[in-house]
Design a protein around this motif. Structure first.
Motif, short mmCIF file in Angstrom:
data_model
loop_
_atom_site.label_atom_id
_atom_site.label_comp_id
_atom_site.label_asym_id
_atom_site.label_seq_id
_atom_site.Cartn_x
_atom_site.Cartn_y
_atom_site.Cartn_z
N GLU A 19 0.82 -1.21 0.00
CA GLU A 19 0.00 0.00 0.00
C GLU A 19 0.86 1.27 0.00
O GLU A 19 0.44 2.30 -0.51
CB GLU A 19 -0.93 0.01 1.21
N GLY A 20 2.04 1.20 0.57
CA GLY A 20 2.89 2.37 0.65
C GLY A 20 3.76 2.60 -0.57
O GLY A 20 4.38 3.67 -0.70
N LEU A 21 3.82 1.64 -1.48
CA LEU A 21 4.70 1.78 -2.64
C LEU A 21 4.34 2.96 -3.53
O LEU A 21 5.20 3.77 -3.88
CB LEU A 21 4.69 0.49 -3.47
N LEU A 22 3.08 3.06 -3.93
CA LEU A 22 2.69 4.13 -4.85
C LEU A 22 2.81 5.52 -4.24
O LEU A 22 3.35 6.43 -4.89
CB LEU A 22 1.28 3.90 -5.38
N PRO A 23 2.32 5.75 -3.01
CA PRO A 23 2.51 7.10 -2.45
C PRO A 23 3.98 7.49 -2.33
O PRO A 23 4.33 8.66 -2.47
CB PRO A 23 1.86 7.02 -1.07
N PHE A 24 4.84 6.53 -2.07
CA PHE A 24 6.26 6.83 -1.95
C PHE A 24 6.90 7.08 -3.32
O PHE A 24 7.66 8.02 -3.50
CB PHE A 24 6.98 5.69 -1.25
N ALA A 25 6.58 6.21 -4.29
CA ALA A 25 7.26 6.26 -5.58
C ALA A 25 6.74 7.36 -6.50
O ALA A 25 7.52 8.08 -7.11
CB ALA A 25 7.14 4.91 -6.28
N VAL A 26 5.43 7.51 -6.61
CA VAL A 26 4.84 8.48 -7.54
C VAL A 26 3.62 9.15 -6.92
O VAL A 26 2.48 8.91 -7.33
CB VAL A 26 4.47 7.80 -8.88
N PRO A 27 3.84 10.02 -5.95
CA PRO A 27 2.70 10.65 -5.26
C PRO A 27 1.81 11.48 -6.19
O PRO A 27 0.59 11.47 -6.02
CB PRO A 27 3.35 11.51 -4.19
N SER A 28 2.38 12.16 -7.16
CA SER A 28 1.55 12.99 -8.05
C SER A 28 0.63 12.13 -8.91
O SER A 28 -0.52 12.48 -9.15
CB SER A 28 2.42 13.88 -8.91
N LYS A 29 1.14 11.01 -9.39
CA LYS A 29 0.32 10.12 -10.21
C LYS A 29 -0.80 9.50 -9.36
O LYS A 29 -1.93 9.33 -9.83
CB LYS A 29 1.20 9.02 -10.82
N LEU A 30 -0.49 9.19 -8.11
CA LEU A 30 -1.50 8.63 -7.21
C LEU A 30 -2.63 9.62 -6.99
O LEU A 30 -3.81 9.24 -6.96
CB LEU A 30 -0.86 8.24 -5.88
N LYS A 31 -2.31 10.91 -6.88
CA LYS A 31 -3.34 11.93 -6.74
C LYS A 31 -4.26 11.96 -7.96
O LYS A 31 -5.47 12.12 -7.84
CB LYS A 31 -2.71 13.30 -6.52
N GLU A 32 -3.66 11.80 -9.14
CA GLU A 32 -4.46 11.76 -10.38
C GLU A 32 -5.40 10.56 -10.37
O GLU A 32 -6.56 10.67 -10.76
CB GLU A 32 -3.55 11.68 -11.60
N VAL A 33 -4.89 9.41 -9.92
CA VAL A 33 -5.71 8.21 -9.86
C VAL A 33 -6.86 8.41 -8.89
O VAL A 33 -8.01 8.05 -9.18
CB VAL A 33 -4.86 6.98 -9.46
N TYR A 34 -6.58 9.02 -7.73
CA TYR A 34 -7.64 9.28 -6.76
C TYR A 34 -8.69 10.23 -7.33
O TYR A 34 -9.89 10.05 -7.09
CB TYR A 34 -7.07 9.85 -5.46
N GLN A 35 -8.26 11.23 -8.08
CA GLN A 35 -9.20 12.15 -8.71
C GLN A 35 -10.10 11.41 -9.70
O GLN A 35 -11.30 11.66 -9.76
CB GLN A 35 -8.47 13.29 -9.41
N SER A 36 -9.52 10.49 -10.47
CA SER A 36 -10.33 9.74 -11.43
C SER A 36 -11.29 8.79 -10.71
O SER A 36 -12.40 8.55 -11.18
CB SER A 36 -9.46 8.99 -12.42
N LEU A 37 -10.87 8.26 -9.56
CA LEU A 37 -11.76 7.39 -8.78
C LEU A 37 -12.97 8.17 -8.27
O LEU A 37 -14.08 7.63 -8.20
CB LEU A 37 -11.01 6.76 -7.61
N LEU A 38 -12.76 9.44 -7.92
CA LEU A 38 -13.87 10.26 -7.45
C LEU A 38 -14.91 10.48 -8.54
O LEU A 38 -16.09 10.69 -8.25
CB LEU A 38 -13.35 11.61 -6.94
N GLN A 39 -14.49 10.42 -9.79
CA GLN A 39 -15.39 10.64 -10.91
C GLN A 39 -16.16 9.37 -11.31
O GLN A 39 -17.17 9.46 -12.01
CB GLN A 39 -14.62 11.16 -12.14
N MET A 40 -15.68 8.22 -10.86
CA MET A 40 -16.31 6.95 -11.24
C MET A 40 -17.62 6.75 -10.49
O MET A 40 -17.73 7.10 -9.31
CB MET A 40 -15.38 5.76 -10.93
N PRO A 41 -18.62 6.16 -11.15
CA PRO A 41 -19.86 5.86 -10.44
C PRO A 41 -19.64 4.76 -9.39
O PRO A 41 -18.73 3.94 -9.51
CB PRO A 41 -20.80 5.37 -11.55
N ASP A 42 -20.49 4.77 -8.36
CA ASP A 42 -20.37 3.79 -7.28
C ASP A 42 -20.41 2.35 -7.79
O ASP A 42 -19.69 1.48 -7.31
CB ASP A 42 -21.47 3.98 -6.25
N LYS A 43 -21.24 2.10 -8.79
CA LYS A 43 -21.38 0.75 -9.33
C LYS A 43 -20.05 0.25 -9.90
O LYS A 43 -19.66 -0.90 -9.69
CB LYS A 43 -22.47 0.73 -10.40
#
Length: 63
Positions: A19-43
């Motif tokens: 779980e700690g690999l991505l925040p350590f290695a590429v924090p900016s990319k992880l933020k982008e992924v989290y932003q895209s997850l917020l846009q995804m429907p719950d289903k």
């Protein structure tokens, strides 16, 4: 049922490391992924979670 605490704690430690690999290695990319997850429907998120759980169960069964 006798629980092997050493194996359980080892598994937990591995989860935390993975779980700690991505925040350590590429924090900016992880933020982008989290932003895209917020846009995804719950289903879609539920399907993603279910797929991940099934893959984990299959892997655990194979091990």
């Amino acid at each position: 049922m006798n629980i092997n605490w050493n194996d359980l704690l080892t598994a937990l430690a591995l989860v935390l490391i993975i779980e700690g690999l991505l925040p350590f290695a590429v924090p900016s990319k992880l933020k982008e992924v989290y932003q895209s997850l917020l846009q995804m429907p719950d289903k879609s998120l539920r399907r993603l979670g279910l797929g991940s759980m099934v893959a984990g169960l299959v892997l655990l069964f194979l091990i």
